[in-house]
Design an enzyme around this catalytic site. Structure first.
Site, PDB file in Angstrom:
ATOM      1  N   HIS A 187      25.176  15.772  75.366  1.00  0.00           N
ATOM      2  CA  HIS A 187      25.259  17.062  74.675  1.00  0.00           C
ATOM      3  C   HIS A 187      24.067  17.945  75.096  1.00  0.00           C
ATOM      4  O   HIS A 187      23.206  17.517  75.848  1.00  0.00           O
ATOM      5  CB  HIS A 187      25.295  16.843  73.166  1.00  0.00           C
ATOM      6  CG  HIS A 187      26.603  16.283  72.698  1.00  0.00           C
ATOM      7  ND1 HIS A 187      27.351  16.839  71.683  1.00  0.00           N
ATOM      8  CD2 HIS A 187      27.319  15.224  73.127  1.00  0.00           C
ATOM      9  CE1 HIS A 187      28.453  16.142  71.511  1.00  0.00           C
ATOM     10  NE2 HIS A 187      28.454  15.147  72.369  1.00  0.00           N
ATOM     11  N   ASN A 246      25.406   5.740  53.741  1.00  0.00           N
ATOM     12  CA  ASN A 246      24.109   5.731  54.418  1.00  0.00           C
ATOM     13  C   ASN A 246      24.339   6.314  55.801  1.00  0.00           C
ATOM     14  O   ASN A 246      24.851   5.640  56.696  1.00  0.00           O
ATOM     15  CB  ASN A 246      23.506   4.336  54.506  1.00  0.00           C
ATOM     16  CG  ASN A 246      22.129   4.407  55.163  1.00  0.00           C
ATOM     17  OD1 ASN A 246      21.703   5.486  55.601  1.00  0.00           O
ATOM     18  ND2 ASN A 246      21.441   3.294  55.243  1.00  0.00           N
TER      19      ASN A 246
END
Ligand SMILES: Cc1ncc(COP(=O)(O)O)c(C=O)c1O
Length: 388
Positions: A187, A246
């Site tokens: 990315h 989480n």
């Protein structure tokens, strides 16, 4: 020479940042992540930025937060308008929270949602639009923002492929009520794994803060309106108020993020120079359709769609690229309703997704990198000419 899909954008600074964290002995989310979040918010000019373990986690926590806000929360059965081409985890949280997806076709020129049929997609159950800027190219976010404002809808921006892109001078990812980013390898910036959620809405931010870490109160500011702190420290330290996850990032990723973010503009400038060369090479060849830029793309990669009007065979093209060591892959996740997973979704398709199907059947992309790859692009041009 191998023309790779992706390569590392790290230098000595990132390695140094990792050594700093290792030396500190603190690997779980802490001050480095908070510093990165502050730098990110400042860079994009947004009020809140929350780092997560991935872009997918940012999408999940973002959708989850919308179900628990006090005013107009999303409800199961609500409808969401989505583009037919995006990544699987753009859609998964929508399915997991019981939303009904309305798929719209894409514009072959930009590979982003065709906004001309938005009004047609609207029903009394419509509550949200998901805007996705594919492969760095801004979607028509101004049109989507206006549509959402006129109809009282939420705009959720999955900007995981387009960090640093701009439309009308404004960063993509900041048009939505919520915007998400990915910093996975390949990315515009890379933090090993990593995602970011940005919003101007302080309640959504607090909800996401809690849901990122178990749904507890520990990460919330003392004056958060989400709960009233009691004097009793024993239960206060483990107090759960929301069904959370989480989805915390690692401290290593935060430390690397600070360094990568400081290089973002430079890296995008190089990506854009490569893109100028790509456009020069392919612009006037009717056999190969390349994206029309909407605003300023951050050019994640170089998608090519073999024109349906030309008789070029993709299998032949792929074989030539393979033998010339040019790596390639499908455009994002292809036309999502074509995947087997769709049988688990509650959805409707508006029209026939003709363009998304063309991209699925006749498209591919090759890599862009934050270094000069004009030589690789010249090589690609020769190989494609041979194949077509
Ligand atoms: C549009 C889009 N959304 C979400 C994601 C998920 O990001 P991540 O790989 O960080 O989970 C991706 C992955 O690249 C993506 O392309």
């Amino acid at each position: 020479m191998t023309y790779e899909l992706a390569s590392s954008s790290w230098g000595d600074e990132e390695i140094h940042a990792i050594r700093r964290v290792v030396a500190s002995g603190r690997f779980t989310m802490g001050e480095e992540v908070r510093r990165y979040e502050r730098a990110f918010a400042e860079k994009l000019g947004v009020r809140h930025a929350l780092m997560l373990s991935s872009g997918s986690a940012a999408n999940l926590v973002g959708v989850a937060a919308l179900f628990y806000r006090t005013k107009n929360p999303l409800e199961r059965g609500d409808e969401v308008i989505v583009p037919a081409i995006s990544w699987a985890t753009t859609y998964s949280p929508l399915q997991q929270y019981g939303l009904r997806l309305i798929f719209l076709d894409i514009d072959l020129g930009t590979l982003n949602m065709d906004v001309s049929r938005l009004e047609e997609a609207l029903t009394s159950r419509t509550r949200m639009v998901v805007g996705v800027s594919i492969l760095g190219n801004p979607a028509e976010l101004d049109v989507l923002r206006d549509f959402c404002d006129r109809h009282g809808l939420i705009l959720f921006e999955d900007n995981c492929e387009s960090m640093g892109a701009r439309l009308n001078g404004r960063y993509t990812g900041t048009f939505g009520d919520l915007g998400t980013f990915s910093s996975f390898f390949s990315h515009q910036i890379a933090t090993i794994e990593g995602g970011m959620l940005v919003t101007e809405d302080t309640e959504l931010y607090h909800l996401a803060l809690s849901m990122r870490a178990h749904g507890w109160t520990r990460d919330l500011p003392a004056d958060s309106p989400l709960f009233e702190r009691r004097a009793d420290d024993f239960f206060e330290a483990y107090r759960f108020i929301l069904p959370g996850y989480n989805a915390r990032p690692l401290e290593l990723s935060g430390a690397v993020g600070i360094e990568q973010l400081s290089k973002l503009d430079r890296m995008i400038a190089v990506r854009r120079t490569n893109a100028d060369h790509f456009k020069d090479l392919f612009a006037d060849d009717p056999r190969f359709m390349i994206p029309r830029e909407n605003g300023e793309s951050s050019w994640f990669s170089f998608p090519i769609v073999l024109s349906p009007d030309a008789s070029v065979d993709r299998t032949q093209v792929m074989a030539e690229m393979r033998s010339a060591n040019i790596e390639f892959r499908i455009v994002t996740g292809g036309c999502f309703p074509r995947h087997d997973v769709i049988r688990h979704f509650d959805y409707e398709i508006l029209g026939d997704l003709a363009n998304a199907n063309i991209v699925h059947d006749r498209g591919f992309f090759v890599g862009n990198h934050p270094r000069d790859i004009r030589g690789e692009l010249d090589h690609l041009r020769v190989v494609l000419d041979r194949a077509a």
